[in-house]
Motif scaffolding. Structure first.
Motif, PDB file in Angstrom:
ATOM      1  N   PRO A  12       0.765  -1.232  -0.091  1.00 30.16           N
ATOM      2  CA  PRO A  12       0.057  -0.055   0.065  1.00 30.16           C
ATOM      3  C   PRO A  12       0.790   1.218  -0.059  1.00 30.16           C
ATOM      4  CG  PRO A  12       0.237  -0.882   2.192  1.00 30.16           C
ATOM      5  CD  PRO A  12       0.623  -2.156   1.300  1.00 30.16           C
ATOM      6  N   VAL A  13       0.468   2.222  -0.758  1.00 27.45           N
ATOM      7  CA  VAL A  13       1.214   3.470  -0.725  1.00 27.45           C
ATOM      8  C   VAL A  13       0.945   4.215   0.507  1.00 27.45           C
ATOM      9  CG1 VAL A  13       0.924   5.710  -2.010  1.00 27.45           C
ATOM     10  CG2 VAL A  13       1.231   3.809  -3.156  1.00 27.45           C
ATOM     11  N   GLU A  14      -0.513   4.081   0.973  1.00 26.40           N
ATOM     12  CA  GLU A  14      -0.783   4.866   2.357  1.00 26.40           C
ATOM     13  C   GLU A  14      -1.712   4.071   2.930  1.00 26.40           C
ATOM     14  OE1 GLU A  14      -2.134   8.750   1.839  1.00 26.40           O
ATOM     15  OE2 GLU A  14      -3.757   7.730   0.302  1.00 26.40           O
ATOM     16  N   LEU A  15      -2.142   4.246   4.140  1.00 23.67           N
ATOM     17  CA  LEU A  15      -3.132   3.462   5.148  1.00 23.67           C
ATOM     18  C   LEU A  15      -3.685   4.648   5.730  1.00 23.67           C
ATOM     19  CD1 LEU A  15      -1.329   0.048   6.005  1.00 23.67           C
ATOM     20  CD2 LEU A  15      -3.124   0.466   4.295  1.00 23.67           C
ATOM     21  N   SER A  16      -4.288   5.480   5.204  1.00 22.53           N
ATOM     22  CA  SER A  16      -4.608   6.986   5.931  1.00 22.53           C
ATOM     23  C   SER A  16      -6.101   6.845   6.172  1.00 22.53           C
ATOM     24  CB  SER A  16      -4.125   8.057   5.458  1.00 22.53           C
ATOM     25  OG  SER A  16      -4.750   8.149   3.879  1.00 22.53           O
ATOM     26  N   THR A  17      -6.708   6.100   5.653  1.00 23.58           N
ATOM     27  CA  THR A  17      -8.130   6.101   5.978  1.00 23.58           C
ATOM     28  C   THR A  17      -8.694   4.724   6.282  1.00 23.58           C
ATOM     29  OG1 THR A  17      -8.866   5.332   3.577  1.00 23.58           O
ATOM     30  CG2 THR A  17      -8.505   7.700   3.875  1.00 23.58           C
ATOM     31  N   PRO A  18      -9.873   4.637   6.779  1.00 19.19           N
ATOM     32  CA  PRO A  18     -10.335   3.335   7.271  1.00 19.19           C
ATOM     33  C   PRO A  18     -10.450   2.302   6.243  1.00 19.19           C
ATOM     34  CG  PRO A  18     -11.454   5.180   8.488  1.00 19.19           C
ATOM     35  CD  PRO A  18     -10.651   5.738   7.396  1.00 19.19           C
ATOM     36  N   SER A  19     -10.923   2.640   5.072  1.00 19.64           N
ATOM     37  CA  SER A  19     -11.145   1.883   4.051  1.00 19.64           C
ATOM     38  C   SER A  19     -10.103   1.024   3.747  1.00 19.64           C
ATOM     39  CB  SER A  19     -11.868   2.511   2.757  1.00 19.64           C
ATOM     40  OG  SER A  19     -10.890   3.569   2.246  1.00 19.64           O
ATOM     41  N   GLN A  20      -8.798   1.942   3.549  1.00 17.17           N
ATOM     42  CA  GLN A  20      -7.721   1.459   2.984  1.00 17.17           C
ATOM     43  C   GLN A  20      -6.986   0.296   3.968  1.00 17.17           C
ATOM     44  OE1 GLN A  20      -5.405   5.213   2.782  1.00 17.17           O
ATOM     45  NE2 GLN A  20      -5.535   5.089   0.555  1.00 17.17           N
ATOM     46  N   ARG A  46      10.715  -9.422  -4.309  1.00 20.11           N
ATOM     47  CA  ARG A  46      11.574  -8.443  -4.557  1.00 20.11           C
ATOM     48  C   ARG A  46      10.998  -7.528  -5.680  1.00 20.11           C
ATOM     49  NH1 ARG A  46      17.238 -10.907  -5.716  1.00 20.11           N
ATOM     50  NH2 ARG A  46      15.864 -12.230  -7.305  1.00 20.11           N
ATOM     51  N   ALA A  47      10.215  -8.084  -6.348  1.00 20.79           N
ATOM     52  CA  ALA A  47       9.648  -7.303  -7.539  1.00 20.79           C
ATOM     53  C   ALA A  47       8.206  -6.564  -6.936  1.00 20.79           C
ATOM     54  CB  ALA A  47       9.480  -8.111  -8.910  1.00 20.79           C
ATOM     55  N   PHE A  48       8.387  -5.747  -6.140  1.00 26.34           N
ATOM     56  CA  PHE A  48       7.112  -5.045  -5.477  1.00 26.34           C
ATOM     57  C   PHE A  48       6.663  -3.695  -6.229  1.00 26.34           C
ATOM     58  CE2 PHE A  48      10.568  -3.000  -3.026  1.00 26.34           C
ATOM     59  CZ  PHE A  48      10.321  -1.931  -3.178  1.00 26.34           C
ATOM     60  N   VAL A  49       5.772  -3.593  -6.126  1.00 21.97           N
ATOM     61  CA  VAL A  49       5.018  -2.201  -6.571  1.00 21.97           C
ATOM     62  C   VAL A  49       4.136  -1.578  -5.302  1.00 21.97           C
ATOM     63  CG1 VAL A  49       4.982  -2.796  -8.857  1.00 21.97           C
ATOM     64  CG2 VAL A  49       2.955  -2.929  -7.494  1.00 21.97           C
ATOM     65  N   TRP A  50       3.933  -0.146  -5.526  1.00 22.24           N
ATOM     66  CA  TRP A  50       3.084   0.551  -4.528  1.00 22.24           C
ATOM     67  C   TRP A  50       1.687   0.552  -5.002  1.00 22.24           C
ATOM     68  CZ3 TRP A  50       5.242   0.525   0.417  1.00 22.24           C
ATOM     69  CH2 TRP A  50       6.909   0.646   0.360  1.00 22.24           C
ATOM     70  N   HIS A  51       0.572   0.415  -4.377  1.00 30.78           N
ATOM     71  CA  HIS A  51      -0.745   0.452  -4.745  1.00 30.78           C
ATOM     72  C   HIS A  51      -1.456   1.479  -4.188  1.00 30.78           C
ATOM     73  CE1 HIS A  51      -5.063  -0.883  -5.262  1.00 30.78           C
ATOM     74  NE2 HIS A  51      -4.717  -0.668  -6.573  1.00 30.78           N
ATOM     75  N   ASN A  52      -2.348   2.521  -4.813  1.00 29.68           N
ATOM     76  CA  ASN A  52      -2.998   3.351  -4.009  1.00 29.68           C
ATOM     77  C   ASN A  52      -4.577   2.609  -3.939  1.00 29.68           C
ATOM     78  OD1 ASN A  52      -1.927   6.103  -4.006  1.00 29.68           O
ATOM     79  ND2 ASN A  52      -1.497   5.415  -6.002  1.00 29.68           N
TER      80      ASN A  52
END
Length: 891
Positions: free
Chosen positions: A664-672, A763-769
């Protein structure tokens, strides 16, 4: 999809080296040997046309460390000049001693009919046999011409040619018995390549074990180049393992489980003391190839040997290589013949030994139900590696063989009359034994002390006891005691084999290894060092050549801000290879995507007006020119080493799909936060390698391909999309369709079903919104539930995989019921409304798939993959243009 497998030997008597020249293969099957003696098979992926020594050694030692140590101990204990204070290097250097018993004359008989090409290869190998007392016979069985005679007399003058006019393999085998001059007669087939040490292994076993009357050996494939050959080996082949086994049932009625005598070996590799045929009769000429039964002659003889109380041994050191049928149609015929021959063997043995009738009936019922019908039913319930045609051919042969033995028997009698007296070959009952087993003369247990530091001799001193207790010591150091049966002598090799199997860790005490677990002992580390001396040199993973270009396909739908971030990260890749970036706009009417793409020179923009993520990705795939296609989403940010980490596993030629972790790019909201607790898109930090073997381990449960990753971070070998058994991504599934998702899961399923390999590389990771609002999260959850059910229904409808029904009707409802109960009882972080959304999506899944199917039928399927060409006419519904000329390393 079956592919060629390289078959080779891997000898441990010297350090292992890298195996090269494997460009046409995806996998290697190596027979691991120590001083010529087989230990087992090792299967390795081919990477960049080779199998490197380091991972090969690691795999061998990991799988066979106990077997290697047992064999090293056997060689060391059998040597005559053991040091009183041995070192580990003495153990590693020990080789099998030469035979101490007088070796017998061995007659090798090859029975053949009109197959001179096969016979020429077979005889060439026989002439390379390393054995001093050898007679070679070719029995030409009812030939239609003189080609075999001319071949033998012209090219192989040291081979004796004999023509046997009576048609049938067992007539030829019996003729060999009457012509043989050797004490031992060994049989092989004309489509076999024997190992140079084959006869040596057979003769040594016979000479050291006087009670042995029959020996079979290891039959391994000579090659696995065609689909039929690979299928036959998967079906069971001729191999019977790598452990020597002595079989003796003391005469009388045999247990029903032993009547399937194919477990003991095959006629392509069998040998007998010539005297056994005077005791139990010759081969039955109504059986095997060249008769109506087409098989069973070898199986019936193995049964007769055991039934009459004689010893049969499976000796894996006696190795031959069989040239399996290369054509699929010939394999089908062989399956039917095998079944006919088995049934004929049953009927013949019941007639000769009526007291075994019930046992044979029980075996036949087991064979019909457990072996044939069970696999046939499974072939209708789930995809299996074996074609249903082969199972049906074997089953058909069974029912066609009911009355064949009687007809073949009558025919054999007619042939016998036509050619004169048949001698003993048609005798139903064997002759009485001429040698009776000696009984123990003394009660109790005999006692014997053996110093293993001295030269060992056959155990013959106290045969008058039924049981003997041997106290083992090393130069006065007590090691262990061992109880063995008495009554008969025990050869040195047999004794060593028994004690190393039972007490191997105790026998290592002279080397300073004191009762520590074998896997934790210093001996294991020493094995690595011995077989790979360069182990201290770091071997970097093989890198995919930079000449191999890749295409990155990004499907988007009106998310310009996310797309801008995604493209910025993709174009910052640290890579020397050509990277083509293809953006597919799935809603070009909005005009939101084109301005973003124009800011990134060299990025290709394609318009796809058919709504749906699968349509969009397929359009991007069809236009891609890279040998590897990487897939990601517009709401993803990739790190600079993403491309290289994701494509690295493609050095393995069997790998068709690579997936990576999604963080996760961020975990700032309850839904995330809820989405991540729910499972998110990540699949953990441990790598996974899954293939057809993994796929087939799920006998009743659905294959959990949804746990392997997602197209938000995946790479594919482009060739799979041109494979008609895989094709493009399923347009019924995926975001933007009524089903909502699971197009990637189904693609993984089809790839693994065909026998290819998928690697999860964290190791081949990405960031998801992740979705920021509860509304969008609930919608996503609803779609995931619909798509999961739709995926399983598709595997059921399209792939005849009935495991999907148990998943949908049992496992998913049970899981949802547990989730709802935990939520209602406040033992879960998930609110009841969230679980109800899942339930609603699950119930909507079948209708969603129906709607998607109608939609695809109306819109049509995607165009098949074809590399982008400026002269290629545009497909309907897809507009393609390049924003600017290629710059740098990006097309």
């Amino acid at each position: 999809m079956l592919y060629p497998i390289k078959v080779t030997d891997i000898e441990l008597a010297h350090p292992i080296t890298t195996i090269t020249g494997l460009e046409k293969y995806m996998r290697l099957q190596g027979l691991v040997r120590l001083h010529g003696l087989p230990i087992g098979y090792i299967h390795m992926p081919v990477i960049s046309g080779q199998v490197h020594a380091q991972p090969l050694v690691e795999a061998i030692v990991e799988k066979y460390n106990a077997e290697i140590i047992h064999r090293l101990l056997q060689n060391w204990l059998a040597s005559s000049n053991k040091a009183k204070e041995p070192e580990l290097k003495d153990l590693f250097k020990a080789a099998p001693p030469p035979p101490v018993s007088a070796l017998p004359l061995v007659t090798v008989a090859v029975c053949t009919r009109d197959r001179t090409n096969d016979l020429s290869l077979c005889l060439a190998a026989l002439c390379r046999i390393d054995y001093p007392y050898l007679e070679l016979l070719v029995i030409d069985n009812a030939p239609t011409n003189n080609a075999t005679e001319q071949l033998v007399k012209t090219d192989f003058p040291g081979v004796r040619y004999i023509m046997e006019p009576r048609p049938g393999l067992d007539w030829a085998r019996n003729r060999a018995i009457t012509e043989a001059k050797g004490e031992i007669i060994a049989y092989t087939d004309d489509d076999v390549i024997v190992d140079p040490k084959w006869v040596q292994a057979l003769a040594t076993l016979f000479s050291e074990n006087v009670e042995v009357m029959a020996v079979t050996g290891l039959v391994m494939p000579f090659e696995l180049e065609t689909e039929a050959q690979v299928l036959f080996e998967q079906y069971g082949g001729f191999g019977r393992g790598f452990e020597r086994r002595f079989h003796n049932y003391r005469g009388g009625k045999l247990p029903w489980g032993t009547l399937g005598t194919g477990q003991f070996g095959t006629g392509a590799n069998m040998a007998f003391r010539l005297s056994i045929f005077d005791r139990i009769g010759y081969f039955d000429p109504a059986l095997d190839v060249g008769t109506l039964t087409n098989g069973g002659g070898d199986l019936e003889m193995f049964f007769r040997v055991l039934r009459e109380g004689y010893t049969l041994v499976y000796e894996p050191a006696a190795i031959v290589r069989h040239r399996h049928r290369r054509e699929y149609e010939r394999l089908k015929v062989q399956m039917a013949y095998n079944s006919k021959g088995l049934w004929a063997y049953f009927l013949r043995s019941i007639a000769a030994y009526p007291d075994q009738r019930g046992s044979f009936r029980r075996l036949w019922f087991w064979w019909l139900t457990n072996w044939n019908l069970n696999r046939l039913v499974e072939s209708y319930l789930r995809p299996t590696s074996l074609p249903r045609e082969l199972i049906l051919s074997e089953l058909q042969g069974c029912f066609n063989g009911f009355n064949l033995y009687k007809k073949a028997r009558n025919r054999a009698i007619e042939i016998a009359k036509q050619f004169g007296d048949a001698g003993d070959v048609l005798v139903d009952q064997p002759k009485p034994k001429t040698v009776e087993e000696k009984l123990a003369k003394k009660e109790g247990i005999g006692i014997c002390s053996i110093d293993l530091s001295e030269r060992l001799k056959p155990l013959t001193e106290i045969m008058e006891y039924a049981k003997v207790r041997y106290f083992l010591n090393w130069n006065g150091l007590h090691l262990e005691s061992l109880d063995l049966s008495g009554n008969k002598p025990v050869s040195v090799s047999r004794f060593i084999e028994l004690i190393t199997k039972i007490q191997s860790i105790k026998l290592l005490r002279p080397f300073g290894i004191i009762d520590e677990p074998l896997r934790e002992s210093k001996l294991i580390a020493s094995l690595y060092e011995w077989y790979y001396p360069d182990g201290d040199k770091k071997i970097f993973p093989a890198q995919l050549p930079n000449e191999i270009g890749v295409s990155v396909v990004i499907a988007t739908y009106d998310r310009p801000a996310d797309l801008d971030q995604c493209l910025q990260s993709v174009l910052k890749q640290k890579s020397e290879r050509l990277i083509e970036v293809v953006v597919v706009d799935n809603n070009p009417e909005s005009g939101l995507t084109a301005p973003v793409v124009e800011r990134f020179p060299g990025v290709i923009l394609i318009n796809e007006t058919k709504k749906g993520l699968s349509y969009a990705r397929n359009t991007g795939i069809s236009a891609s020119t890279g040998e590897i296609i990487l897939s990601t989403d517009d709401d993803v940010i990739v790190p600079p080493d993403w491309v290289e980490n994701l494509v690295a596993p493609f050095t393995r030629q069997d790998v068709m799909v690579v997936t990576g972790n999604v963080l996760p790019v961020e975990l700032s909201t309850p839904s995330q936060q809820l989405f991540e607790q729910y499972g998110g898109l990540g699949r953990g930090y441990e790598g996974k390698i899954v293939d057809e073997e993994w796929f087939q381990t799920y006998k009743r449960a659905a294959v959990p391909t949804w746990k392997l990753g997602a197209c938000a971070n995946a790479a594919f070998r482009t060739s799979i999309f041109s494979n008609p058994l895989i094709g493009m991504i399923n347009e019924k599934l995926g975001a933007g369709t009524p089903t909502g998702c699971s197009e990637d899961t189904y693609l993984f399923y089809k790839v693994l079903k065909l026998g290819y390999t998928l690697i999860y590389e964290p190791r081949a990771f990405v960031w998801h919104n992740h979705r920021k609002t509860m509304e969008s999260f609930n919608k996503q959850l609803y779609n995931y539930s619909k798509g999961h059910v739709a995926y399983h229904l598709e595997t059921w409808l399209a792939d005849n995989d009935w495991r999907a029904i148990s998943r949908i009707c049992i496992q998913v409802p049970e899981s949802l019921a547990r989730k709802l109960w935990k939520s209602l009882t406040r033992r879960s972080h998930f609110p009841p409304g969230m679980i109800l959304k899942e339930i609603a999506g699950t119930l909507a899944g079948p209708w969603a798939l129906f709607q998607s199917s109608r939609r695809v039928k109306k819109l049509g399927k995607s165009a098949p993959h074809s590399p982008f060409n400026a002269d290629t006419p545009k497909e309907a519904g897809a507009d393609l243009f390049i924003t600017k000329a290629a710059t740098g390393k990006t097309l």
